[in-house]
Design a protein around this motif. Sequence first.
Motif, mmCIF file in Angstrom:
data_model
loop_
_atom_site.group_PDB
_atom_site.id
_atom_site.type_symbol
_atom_site.label_atom_id
_atom_site.label_comp_id
_atom_site.label_asym_id
_atom_site.label_seq_id
_atom_site.Cartn_x
_atom_site.Cartn_y
_atom_site.Cartn_z
ATOM 1 N N VAL A 130 7.572 8.688 -7.218
ATOM 2 C CA VAL A 130 7.058 8.008 -8.413
ATOM 3 C C VAL A 130 5.908 7.064 -8.065
ATOM 4 O O VAL A 130 4.915 6.991 -8.796
ATOM 5 C CB VAL A 130 8.189 7.256 -9.141
ATOM 6 C CG1 VAL A 130 7.621 6.417 -10.283
ATOM 7 C CG2 VAL A 130 9.215 8.246 -9.684
ATOM 8 N N ASP A 131 6.003 6.361 -6.944
ATOM 9 C CA ASP A 131 4.904 5.470 -6.553
ATOM 10 C C ASP A 131 3.622 6.266 -6.312
ATOM 11 O O ASP A 131 2.524 5.829 -6.690
ATOM 12 C CB ASP A 131 5.274 4.678 -5.295
ATOM 13 C CG ASP A 131 6.315 3.600 -5.574
ATOM 14 O OD1 ASP A 131 6.540 3.287 -6.761
ATOM 15 O OD2 ASP A 131 6.896 3.080 -4.607
ATOM 16 N N ASP A 132 3.748 7.431 -5.701
ATOM 17 C CA ASP A 132 2.572 8.278 -5.476
ATOM 18 C C ASP A 132 1.999 8.778 -6.796
ATOM 19 O O ASP A 132 0.773 8.841 -6.969
ATOM 20 C CB ASP A 132 2.946 9.476 -4.603
ATOM 21 C CG ASP A 132 3.193 9.093 -3.154
ATOM 22 O OD1 ASP A 132 2.832 7.967 -2.769
ATOM 23 O OD2 ASP A 132 3.753 9.923 -2.402
ATOM 24 N N ILE A 133 2.870 9.134 -7.730
ATOM 25 C CA ILE A 133 2.417 9.591 -9.049
ATOM 26 C C ILE A 133 1.613 8.494 -9.733
ATOM 27 O O ILE A 133 0.598 8.763 -10.393
ATOM 28 C CB ILE A 133 3.618 10.019 -9.906
ATOM 29 C CG1 ILE A 133 4.208 11.334 -9.370
ATOM 30 C CG2 ILE A 133 3.224 10.182 -11.379
ATOM 31 C CD1 ILE A 133 5.499 11.753 -10.026
ATOM 32 N N ARG A 134 2.043 7.246 -9.569
ATOM 33 C CA ARG A 134 1.348 6.132 -10.214
ATOM 34 C C ARG A 134 -0.023 5.859 -9.604
ATOM 35 O O ARG A 134 -0.916 5.341 -10.282
ATOM 36 C CB ARG A 134 2.210 4.867 -10.159
ATOM 37 C CG ARG A 134 3.478 4.971 -10.970
ATOM 38 C CD ARG A 134 4.180 3.636 -11.141
ATOM 39 N NE ARG A 134 4.775 3.123 -9.927
ATOM 40 C CZ ARG A 134 5.620 2.079 -9.887
ATOM 41 N NH1 ARG A 134 5.950 1.460 -11.009
ATOM 42 N NH2 ARG A 134 6.134 1.665 -8.750
ATOM 43 N N ARG A 135 -0.205 6.169 -8.311
ATOM 44 C CA ARG A 135 -1.439 5.775 -7.630
ATOM 45 C C ARG A 135 -2.382 6.927 -7.282
ATOM 46 O O ARG A 135 -3.496 6.698 -6.819
ATOM 47 C CB ARG A 135 -1.090 5.034 -6.321
ATOM 48 C CG ARG A 135 -0.391 3.719 -6.549
ATOM 49 C CD ARG A 135 -1.174 2.808 -7.465
ATOM 50 N NE ARG A 135 -2.509 2.515 -6.981
ATOM 51 C CZ ARG A 135 -3.500 2.055 -7.740
ATOM 52 N NH1 ARG A 135 -3.310 1.852 -9.034
ATOM 53 N NH2 ARG A 135 -4.686 1.808 -7.222
ATOM 54 N N ALA A 136 -1.946 8.170 -7.503
ATOM 55 C CA ALA A 136 -2.699 9.328 -7.013
ATOM 56 C C ALA A 136 -4.132 9.395 -7.532
ATOM 57 O O ALA A 136 -5.038 9.834 -6.822
ATOM 58 C CB ALA A 136 -1.961 10.615 -7.360
ATOM 59 N N PHE A 137 -4.364 8.954 -8.772
ATOM 60 C CA PHE A 137 -5.700 9.079 -9.360
ATOM 61 C C PHE A 137 -6.648 7.970 -8.908
ATOM 62 O O PHE A 137 -7.845 8.039 -9.180
ATOM 63 C CB PHE A 137 -5.612 9.079 -10.887
ATOM 64 C CG PHE A 137 -5.048 10.363 -11.443
ATOM 65 C CD1 PHE A 137 -5.882 11.451 -11.673
ATOM 66 C CD2 PHE A 137 -3.700 10.487 -11.715
ATOM 67 C CE1 PHE A 137 -5.368 12.639 -12.177
ATOM 68 C CE2 PHE A 137 -3.171 11.672 -12.221
ATOM 69 C CZ PHE A 137 -4.009 12.758 -12.452
ATOM 70 N N TYR A 138 -6.133 6.968 -8.237
ATOM 71 C CA TYR A 138 -6.957 5.820 -7.857
ATOM 72 C C TYR A 138 -7.212 5.733 -6.364
ATOM 73 O O TYR A 138 -8.082 4.979 -5.939
ATOM 74 C CB TYR A 138 -6.308 4.521 -8.340
ATOM 75 C CG TYR A 138 -6.049 4.506 -9.830
ATOM 76 C CD1 TYR A 138 -7.094 4.336 -10.731
ATOM 77 C CD2 TYR A 138 -4.772 4.701 -10.330
ATOM 78 C CE1 TYR A 138 -6.868 4.344 -12.099
ATOM 79 C CE2 TYR A 138 -4.533 4.699 -11.698
ATOM 80 C CZ TYR A 138 -5.580 4.530 -12.576
ATOM 81 O OH TYR A 138 -5.349 4.545 -13.927
ATOM 82 N N GLU A 139 -6.476 6.457 -5.571
ATOM 83 C CA GLU A 139 -6.623 6.384 -4.119
ATOM 84 C C GLU A 139 -7.004 7.767 -3.588
ATOM 85 O O GLU A 139 -6.161 8.536 -3.140
ATOM 86 C CB GLU A 139 -5.329 5.879 -3.482
ATOM 87 C CG GLU A 139 -4.958 4.470 -3.919
ATOM 88 C CD GLU A 139 -3.693 3.948 -3.250
ATOM 89 O OE1 GLU A 139 -3.298 4.512 -2.213
ATOM 90 O OE2 GLU A 139 -3.113 2.983 -3.763
ATOM 91 N N LYS A 140 -8.297 8.058 -3.622
ATOM 92 C CA LYS A 140 -8.776 9.372 -3.207
ATOM 93 C C LYS A 140 -9.222 9.397 -1.746
ATOM 94 O O LYS A 140 -9.233 10.449 -1.120
ATOM 95 C CB LYS A 140 -9.914 9.819 -4.129
ATOM 96 C CG LYS A 140 -9.451 10.173 -5.539
ATOM 97 C CD LYS A 140 -10.602 10.547 -6.439
ATOM 98 C CE LYS A 140 -11.378 9.332 -6.887
ATOM 99 N NZ LYS A 140 -12.419 9.654 -7.892
#
Length: 325
Positions: A109-119
């Motif tokens: 869930v933490d990855d789902i929350r941040r995936a679009f911002y940490e490329k």
Amino acid sequence: MTIKIDRPRAEEAKLGNANLNIPWTVSEEKICKRIVASLTDDEVEHAARCSYRYYMASVSANGNPPSIEERDNLALKMARRHLIARKGDEESALKSVRQTIKYRVEAGVDDIRRAFYEKDVSDLDRSRRFAAIRAGIESQLTTKVMYVRGYDRKGRPLFIMDAGASVEWDEDWFVPLHVYMMERTIACLDRATDGQEERLHITVDYGRYSSKNAPPLKLAKSLLKVLANHWPERVEVIVLLDAPLIFRAFWTMMQPFIDPDTKSKIRFLTGDNQKRSVLEGLISEQEACPFMFPEGQKTTDFDMHSFLYKIPFERTCDESCDPSL
């Protein structure tokens, strides 16, 4: 290692008033403290990370991590939601909290929350995982089947679903997509109400619905189970707008899998007069879309790519892209 929570009564009273807008009973306070005290330090940390604000502060490099007191308070809030959902059964609530912590870790869930911002992630495995999340979720949102837009009169963000949007539902991404949007709405809620509200306002527009748009029953049942088990007491109201007769067959099949408490929060509204009579009391014209009632002023389109990649996670789709706000 377990933790011991021992706070002054004044602090406890403040905590109680901040949750679900209902003062905590003495019994609830004691039970929730015992639940949290039964968790390991790592479990308490993961419980607190249900708050996006806490999560971001805890991983920030600014050298100002959240306090232990804040961590414990957020863990208590999670414990209370599960306790209420389990009808006051302490043992069941503790088991439910632990299962949810386990689910959030395993589902990323933490990855789902941040995936679009940490490329630009140096860790290759994490970079690939983020890329897969972005591709999977974005592929399901090309027709804007769901988004977060506007706020109700209590400051709660509106989780909106367009049941008429044409989507080829991907079995692997159906649940993660809904988890992403639930978590994003909760993050908006936490920011907008400073943690004073915990329940969401969900609106589903059936104006363009046809049976071909309905997700497979298997996926819908799986989603309901996940949300009921791991996001309990997170819904204030679910408004279904202009649901046609053809939807009733799907609704009849789904009802046995919806718990009575959730059913009691569902409202069917059909036609402008009925929608206006109910929704105008919940949502102002400035925050409403026209499909909610004709006077709704959110008539402009929005860019889904910006919503996903540029607008901060705790902001709705037509708010500022400035992450400092």
